[in-house]
Enzyme design. Structure first.
Site, short mmCIF file in Angstrom:
data_model
loop_
_atom_site.label_atom_id
_atom_site.label_comp_id
_atom_site.label_asym_id
_atom_site.label_seq_id
_atom_site.Cartn_x
_atom_site.Cartn_y
_atom_site.Cartn_z
CB THR A 55 -3.74 -3.03 0.44
OG1 THR A 55 -3.69 -3.44 -0.87
CG2 THR A 55 -4.72 -2.97 0.93
CB SER A 113 4.26 -3.44 -3.94
OG SER A 113 3.50 -4.80 -4.25
CB THR A 116 0.67 -8.45 -0.59
OG1 THR A 116 -0.39 -8.03 -1.38
CG2 THR A 116 0.19 -7.86 0.75
CG ASP A 117 0.45 -7.45 -5.49
OD1 ASP A 117 -0.40 -8.18 -4.86
OD2 ASP A 117 -0.21 -6.56 -6.54
N1 ASP Z 1 -1.34 -3.95 -5.35
C1 ASP Z 1 -1.19 -3.97 -4.08
C2 ASP Z 1 0.31 -3.89 -3.85
O1 ASP Z 1 1.04 -4.87 -3.89
C3 ASP Z 1 -1.61 -5.10 -3.20
C4 ASP Z 1 -1.64 -5.12 -1.70
O2 ASP Z 1 -0.84 -4.14 -1.08
O3 ASP Z 1 -1.72 -5.95 -1.28
O4 ASP Z 1 0.93 -2.61 -3.65
#
Ligand code: ASP
Length: 333
Positions: free
Chosen positions: A12, A54, A85-86
């Site tokens: 994100t 991710s 974050t994932d």
């Molecule tokens: N789906 C995203 C990722 O992990 C979520 C994020 O970045 O917060 O790439």
């Protein structure tokens, strides 16, 4: 001023909001234009090495992140990795084992909301990550929601909130309040920095591992498949180490894995306080069987450490010895 390399991998934090949803995008200059203060703090260079959600992160891509840091090591004083974050906790743990005895800071960060939005956390997280990388504390860290977390201890526990990450079974390394870094008062005791050993890159990770969460009613036949297919199995047991041994005897199947030469790591599905074999009879039985007890490690670090151990050693004795030796505060009890 220090030189910091911003390494973009996606997520994100490296996306743009479009009419069709979030779209991967990265432009170091454009991003930093949202946080002009950074220019007065350090010299920043940006490098995009991938642009993925991710969920698509894997051990080979993690190795690319580690290699980028290794190859640019002498040009920069610190590194900030922008990451979704994932799976951020898996990558930060893997980097800890791959970039052994690193003498510079690597700070991994991301955001729940894209940078152009009103309530974005991207600006603060990026600022805090850069700020902490300038501090110079060697090691791998996660910067999120004003907290600096040891890279082997960061667990994503919330899907939406800004405080998505928790430092599990370990104190925060520092907090960043109004732009000031406030270290944990016992930082020298809690965070091990060993400057005596040389910095080394070692990226081999073995992917022949399986992560199994027990549940009431689990069928034993799965273990016959695991025995044929994998070199290592991590079992998230109940509570402090419970495994069913009446009715469908899962304990007996775990012993079969060990007898077949697989590396079995026992952990718990409880987030906090870890596992201990030997409290209950079931655990006693297991302890006699050369399994590895992951103690208070979190699953992300267990996965990365087991992959690393199996990628670098070919016998159970060495794998067990490496696994049971704490690295960068990944194991404390
Ligand atoms: N789906 C995203 C990722 O992990 C979520 C994020 O970045 O917060 O790439």
């Amino acid at each position: 001023m220090k030189n910091i390399l911003l390494i973009a991998t996606g997520g994100t934090i490296a996306s743009l909001a479009t009419d069709n949803g979030l779209k991967p995008f990265f432009d170091a200059e454009g991003l930093l234009s949202f946080i002009p203060e950074i220019k007065e703090m350090c010299h920043i260079a940006g490098e995009i090495i991938m642009n993925i959600d991710s969920s698509n992160m894997n051990p080979y891509l993690m190795a690319e992140v580690a290699e980028t840091i290794y190859n640019r090591y002498h040009e920069y004083d610190g590194f900030v990795v922008m990451h979704g974050t994932d799976t951020m906790g898996y990558t930060s743990a893997a980097l800890t084992y791959m970039l052994q005895n690193i003498k510079k800071p690597v700070v991994v960060t991301g955001s729940q909301i894209v940078i152009g939005k009103l309530y974005t956390d991207a600006k603060k997280n990026l600022h805090d990550a850069i700020k902490f990388s300038i501090e110079g504390l060697p090691g791998i860290f996660v910067a999120f929601d004003g907290k600096i977390i040891n890279g082997t201890r960061a667990v994503k526990i919330r899907t939406r909130s800004m405080n998505a990450f928790e430092s599990v079974n370990y104190p925060y390394i520092a907090e960043i309040k109004l732009g000031r870094v406030i270290y944990h008062k016992d930082i020298q005791d809690i965070f091990p920095v060993d400057t005596s050993k040389p910095f080394k890159l070692q990226t081999s990770l073995c992917t022949d591992i399986f992560l199994l969460k027990l549940y009431p009613g689990i069928k034993p036949d799965l273990f016959d498949y695991l025995k044929k297919k994998y070199k290592g199995v991590i079992i998230e047991t109940f509570g402090i180490g419970g495994i069913p041994c009446k009715g469908d005897n899962i304990l007996a199947k775990v012993k079969e894995l060990v007898d077949a030469g697989l590396v079995v790591v026992i952990t718990t599905q409880c987030l906090q306080e870890g596992v201990e074999l030997g409290i209950y009879e079931v655990g006693h039985e297991l302890a006699k069987n050369a399994v590895i007890c992951a103690r208070d490690m979190n699953t992300e670090a267990i996965v990365a450490k087991l992959m690393w151990a199996l990628g670098n050693f070919d016998n159970l004795k060495d794998v067990k010895e490496f696994f049971e030796t704490p690295v960068s505060g990944d194991m404390c009890i």
